[in-house]
Write an enzyme that holds these catalytic residues in place. Structure first.
Site, PDB file in Angstrom:
ATOM      1  N   GLU A  95      35.183  38.374  40.836  1.00 33.37           N
ATOM      2  CA  GLU A  95      34.792  37.007  40.528  1.00 33.37           C
ATOM      3  C   GLU A  95      33.687  36.506  41.448  1.00 33.37           C
ATOM      4  O   GLU A  95      32.753  35.830  40.995  1.00 33.37           O
ATOM      5  CB  GLU A  95      36.008  36.079  40.600  1.00 33.37           C
ATOM      6  CG  GLU A  95      36.947  36.166  39.417  1.00 33.37           C
ATOM      7  CD  GLU A  95      37.866  37.368  39.449  1.00 33.37           C
ATOM      8  OE1 GLU A  95      38.542  37.649  38.441  1.00 33.37           O
ATOM      9  OE2 GLU A  95      37.906  38.049  40.506  1.00 33.37           O
ATOM     10  N   HIS A 164      49.312  32.558  38.760  1.00 31.46           N
ATOM     11  CA  HIS A 164      48.561  32.444  37.511  1.00 31.46           C
ATOM     12  C   HIS A 164      48.863  31.156  36.760  1.00 31.46           C
ATOM     13  O   HIS A 164      48.543  31.044  35.580  1.00 31.46           O
ATOM     14  CB  HIS A 164      48.875  33.641  36.594  1.00 31.46           C
ATOM     15  CG  HIS A 164      48.740  34.963  37.266  1.00 31.46           C
ATOM     16  ND1 HIS A 164      49.804  35.608  37.828  1.00 31.46           N
ATOM     17  CD2 HIS A 164      47.657  35.741  37.496  1.00 31.46           C
ATOM     18  CE1 HIS A 164      49.383  36.749  38.375  1.00 31.46           C
ATOM     19  NE2 HIS A 164      48.092  36.851  38.184  1.00 31.46           N
TER      20      HIS A 164
END
Length: 366
Positions: A95, A164
Site C-alpha cells: 500500500e 479489518h
C-alpha cells in the site's frame, strides 16, 4: 507518465485474496413500485469509474487485484479488458508503494483512483494520503493540485476481526485538505464517485462491503453519464417532525428501519444521510434540529472523537436553544472489533438501539 507506471499483471490468487469473504448484505431487501429501475451499489461504482475513464484519458485505476481478477469485490470488473494494462494496474501487496506512485502521478496531472482492499490497510499508506496528498495544495500556495481518489470498503464487514473492521471516517475527516465521502445507496455511489474523480483535491471514498450487493431504485437522471452529486451536501432520506436521526453509510438503512418502527408508535423521525463527512453539511443538520428539537446521531465508529461527536458539537454551538431534550449519541463499542459473531453484533449499533434512543429523546421510553 503512464508508461513509467506500467506494472506486470499479477495472478488473481495472491495471498491478499484470502482476506476476501463472500457475504450477503445484512440490510434486508425492500419492496419498490413495479417497474422502478434498480442498481446494486457494486454496479453503480463500476459504472461511475467506467464512464469517467471513458470521458477522461487521465483517469486510471490501480490497486491489488483490480485488473486480472477484476477487483477483490468486482468493482473494477471489465475495466482491464476495456482500457488495457496501461490504465488498470495490478499492484503488489504494498500500500505504501502504490499509494505513493498514485500521489506522484496526481502531481503530474493524472487522475488516479487508488483501491484499498480494505481501508484498514490504508494505515500502511497514511503518510502519503495525509502528508503527500492532503497538505500539498496548501503548502505549495495553491500551485499543486492532487486530483486523486482513495477508495475501498470501510468499517465492519462480518467475521473478519479487529484488523479489518475499523471505521476510518473520523480519522480522515479530521484532516484539512482531504474530502471524505461515504455513500449509502446506488445513487450516492454513482454520483459521489463521479464527483470525487472530477474533483481537483484528494478524496477519501469510504464504501461499505455489506452494501455492495444491495439493490436500490435509481432514477433516469442518475443513470445519465453527466450525473454528479455535490460534495458537501447531505440528503434528507425521510422527512419527520419529532426527532432528527443523522447518520451515514450502512447505518442509513438501519435508521430508516428504526423510523418505520417509530412511526408505528406515533413518532415522526427525520433521517439525514450525510453522504459527505468532510465537508460536513452543518446547515441541513441544524435546520432539521431546529424543526424537530431533538437529535439522535448514529455511527459504527468509536464514540470518542467520532463523526457524531462533531455533529453534536455543531448542534450545541448553533442550535442549543432549540433542543427540547439532550442529544442521543449511538456509536460502536469502545473496543477493537470482536471476531465472534454474537460479540460483533453487540459491538455495533442495531435498529433497536436507534429506536430506544429516539424514544428517550421524545420522552416515550418504557
Amino acid at each position: 507518465m503512464l508508461g513509467m507506471l506500467r506494472q506486470r499483471a499479477i495472478d488473481g490468487g495472491l495471498a491478499a485474496s484470502t482476506l476476501r469473504r463472500t457475504r450477503s448484505a445484512l440490510v434486508s431487501a425492500r419492496s419498490y413500485a413495479a417497474g422502478a429501475k434498480e442498481m446494486t451499489v457494486r454496479d453503480a461504482l463500476n459504472s461511475a469509474i467506467d464512464e469517467e475513464m471513458s470521458a477522461d484519458p487521465k483517469v486510471f485505476v490501480m490497486g491489488e487485484e483490480v485488473g486480472q481478477y477484476q477487483g477483490a469485490y468486482k468493482i473494477t470488473k471489465g475495466l482491464l479488458e476495456k482500457y488495457g494494462p496501461e490504465r488498470v494496474y495490478d499492484t503488489p501487496i504494498t500500500e505504501a508503494g502504490f499509494t505513493g506512485i498514485g500521489v506522484g502521478a496526481a502531481y503530474a496531472g493524472l487522475k488516479p483512483v487508488v483501491e484499498f482492499m480494505t481501508f484498514n490497510f490504508s494505515m500502511q499508506a497514511i503518510d502519503h494520503i495525509i502528508n503527500s496528498a492532503a497538505k500539498s495544495n496548501y503548502m505549495s500556495a495553491g500551485q499543486i493540485n492532487v486530483p486523486i481518489v482513495f477508495r475501498g470498503p470501510n468499517g465492519a464487514a462480518a467475521g473478519v476481526g479487529a484488523q479489518h473492521s475499523q471505521c476510518y471516517a473520523a480519522w480522515y475527516a479530521s484532516v484539512p485538505g482531504l474530502k471524505v465521502l461515504a455513500p449509502y445507496s446506488a445513487e450516492d455511489a454513482r454520483g459521489l464517485l463521479k464527483a470525487a474523480i472530477r474533483d481537483p483535491d484528494p478524496v477519501v471514498f469510504l464504501e461499505n462491503e455489506l452494501l455492495y450487493g444491495e439493490s436500490f431504485p435509481i432514477s433516469e437522471e442518475a443513470l445519465d453519464s453527466s450525473f454528479c452529486l455535490p460534495i458537501g451536501k447531505a440528503k434528507i432520506e425521510r422527512e419527520g417532525k419529532d426527532v432528527t436521526i443523522v447518520t451515514f453509510s450502512k447505518m442509513v438503512g438501519f435508521a430508516l428501519k428504526a423510523a418505520e418502527k417509530l412511526a408505528e408508535e406515533g413518532i415522526s423521525a427525520e433521517v439525514i444521510n450525510l453522504r459527505s463527512i468532510r465537508p460536513l453539511d452543518r446547515a441541513t443538520i441544524n435546520a432539521s434540529v431546529r424543526k424537530t428539537s431533538r437529535l439522535v446521531t448514529v455511527e459504527e465508529g468509536f464514540p470518542q472523537h467520532g463523526v457524531c461527536a462533531e455533529i453534536c458539537a455543531s448542534v450545541v454551538e448553533e442550535s442549543f436553544s432549540y433542543l427540547d431534550a439532550p442529544v442521543e449519541r449511538i456509536a460502536g463499542a469502545d473496543v477493537p472489533m470482536p471476531y465472534a459473531a454474537n460479540l460483533e453484533r453487540l459491538a455495533l449499533p442495531q435498529v433497536e438501539d436507534i429506536v430506544r434512543a429516539a424514544k428517550r429523546a421524545c420522552y416515550r421510553s418504557k
